[in-house]
Scaffold this motif. Structure first.
Motif, PDB file in Angstrom:
ATOM      1  N   ASP A   1       0.858  -1.194   0.000  1.00  0.00           N
ATOM      2  CA  ASP A   1       0.000   0.000   0.000  1.00  0.00           C
ATOM      3  C   ASP A   1       0.886   1.232   0.000  1.00  0.00           C
ATOM      4  O   ASP A   1       1.120   1.824   1.034  1.00  0.00           O
ATOM      5  CB  ASP A   1      -0.903  -0.052   1.238  1.00  0.00           C
TER       6      ASP A   1
ATOM      7  N   GLU B   1      -3.188   8.377   2.282  1.00  0.00           N
ATOM      8  CA  GLU B   1      -3.250   7.813   3.637  1.00  0.00           C
ATOM      9  C   GLU B   1      -3.753   8.840   4.649  1.00  0.00           C
ATOM     10  O   GLU B   1      -3.861   8.560   5.835  1.00  0.00           O
ATOM     11  CB  GLU B   1      -1.878   7.272   4.054  1.00  0.00           C
TER      12      GLU B   1
ATOM     13  N   HIS C   1      -1.273  -1.107   6.453  1.00  0.00           N
ATOM     14  CA  HIS C   1      -1.511  -0.261   7.632  1.00  0.00           C
ATOM     15  C   HIS C   1      -1.042  -0.901   8.941  1.00  0.00           C
ATOM     16  O   HIS C   1      -1.080  -0.258   9.988  1.00  0.00           O
ATOM     17  CB  HIS C   1      -2.994   0.133   7.794  1.00  0.00           C
TER      18      HIS C   1
HETATM   19 ZN    ZN Z   1      -3.646   2.752   2.763  1.00  0.00          ZN
END
Ligand code: ZN
Length: 456
Positions: A119, A154, A428
């Motif tokens: 990510d 984010e 995350h």
């Molecule tokens: Zn993310």
């Protein structure tokens, strides 16, 4: 195919140092770390691959990187795909729970560990490798390729909509490949073509200027009771939201979207095991199934509650204030501001006009037409790479939230995801990873997609 694989493997190996240095940049947007060096690095990677770049930073926030690769002489210059990615990452906390240094790329048992790898840094890199592979072929690039790479994903993408609106001409394209995606817990490749929206609220109640001895509870109301009664009025015991009009604006899914969702099975047992659930799914008492709920219905969730004394032992106190965090995941047709109004009206009508309601974040949902040729090309090309229709799942709406609505609204294009993530990729969380095999397959999927998109 074999030739593509060899060439892709060579490209991956040749650029390993470059990729690892990209991963080492701790581009945490919420802490404003290494943003400009990361922008410069992304720009260099694109230009090294053969693309043009432009840094957009006139609307505030972290810069947006625009990139462009022109279709080759044998390609179809009428077709343009847009890749949406982000160069920022989540903070690495809690650092103690990492088994390898968070910002040092480390391979263990076929998995590459690093903060931001799944990510979203690997997904950007596989697209660039696919382009490089195609540029090396005699045919060249089959279509035009654009990138929009932002640095605040984010952090909730607070400025993305403004950039897409202002630069809609620059980002004009026929379809968008979304930043995330990959394999589910059954090792099927999942293509998401929509996301839910969000209305996130703070609720506050104040019942006095000071905390009070609880003996006065005989006559004095308290904030904790006020707030819990207000919250309880919002949703009944069977989990249906009681706010008047809450479900009214839901846009019904198309028959293809319904069919796609009905072909899936969400295993209550598996999910219960993963999380150690102590209660059955709330959909057991609702008029729609778990599969339908995840794709097509809005939610209302108490995310946090705060009031009074919560430490060890007793303290007989009547708390003067209470607060709660509430999120509603919205579906197409629903507007966060309207949801705010409806909840406000509900509270007022039910005697809770003293409960303050503040909308912290609003985001509309988006769902592509899954019959669109763009979406179908993503699906067909994935079936060729991932081993046929049984291994590929088309999901009309992801149960999570993202800034997809802006792409639909300002660019008018369908969106579909393709990524190299896996079910245990731990985005995350500590020990985030991608599997090297998925990384390679993801690159091959992008090659195949670009080849097929040319004539789609
Ligand atoms: Zn993310």
């Amino acid at each position: 195919m074999q030739k593509s694989l060899e060439s892709v493997t060579e490209i991956i190996n040749a650029h390993q140092d470059e990729f690892y240095d990209y991963l080492r940049l701790d581009s945490v947007s919420t802490q404003n770390l290494s943003i400009l060096p990361t922008v410069a690095y992304v720009k260099d990677m694109i230009e090294r691959t053969g693309g043009e770049t432009r840094i957009l930073d006139d609307l505030g926030g972290n810069p947006v990187v625009y990139a462009y690769f022109k279709a080759g002489p044998e390609g179809n210059a009428e077709k343009t795909v847009l890749f949406y990615n982000h160069y920022d990452v989540q903070p690495e906390d809690p650092v103690d729970e990492w088994e390898t240094p968070p910002f040092e790329p480390t391979v263990v048992d076929g998995k590459l560990y690093c903060r931001g790898v799944t990510d979203n840094k690997a997904n950007l890199v596989i697209r660039l490798y696919a382009i490089e592979h195609l540029l090396n072929t005699e045919e060249g690039l089959p279509c035009n390729v654009k990138f929009l790479i932002e640095g605040e994903e984010e952090n909730g993408s607070p400025n993305l909509n403004a950039y897409i609106e202002k630069y809609a001409d620059l980002f004009e394209s026929d379809g968008c490949i979304w930043e995330f995606g990959g394999k589910n817990e059954n090792e099927q490749f999942v293509i998401e073509t929509g996301v839910k929206g969000m209305a996130y609220f703070d609720l506050f109640v104040e019942s006095a200027d000071v905390d009070i001895h609880s003996s006065l509870g005989a006559v004095v109301d308290n904030a904790a009771w006020r707030l819990t009664h207000a919250l309880a009025s919002l949703r009944d015991k069977d989990n249906k939201v009681l706010v008047d009009g809450f479900y009214d604006d839901i846009k019904p899914p198309s028959s293809s979207a319904l069919k796609a969702v009905h072909e899936r099975t969400v295993s209550q047992k598996k999910i219960s095991d993963i999380y150690g659930l102590k209660h059955p799914f709330i959909t057991d008492k609702l008029d729609w199934t778990a599969e339908e709920a995840l794709a097509f219905y809005p939610t209302m969730t108490i995310c946090g509650l705060l009031s009074g004394y919560t430490e060890e032992g007793t303290k007989t106190v009547l708390p003067r204030k209470a607060s709660a965090k509430l999120d509603c995941r919205l579906v197409p047709g629903q507007d966060p501001k309207k949801i705010e109004q409806l909840i406000r009206q509900h509270l007022d009508r039910n005697g809770f006009s003293d409960v303050e309601l503040v909308l912290l974040k609003g985001q509309k949902a988006f769902r592509s037409d899954i019959d669109d040729p763009f979406v179908q090309t993503v699906r067909k090309s994935a079936e060729e790479i991932y081993g046929g229709p049984d291994n590929v799942v088309l999901s009309p709406t992801n149960a999570g939230t993202g800034p997809m609505y802006s792409f639909g609204q300002h660019l008018g294009i369908p969106v579909a995801s393709s990524g190299c993530g896996h079910a245990e990729g731990k985005a995350h969380a500590p020990n985030e990873s991608v599997r090297l095999k998925d990384f390679e397959e993801g690159t091959l999927h992008m090659v195949k997609f670009l080849q097929q998109f040319k004539d789609a």
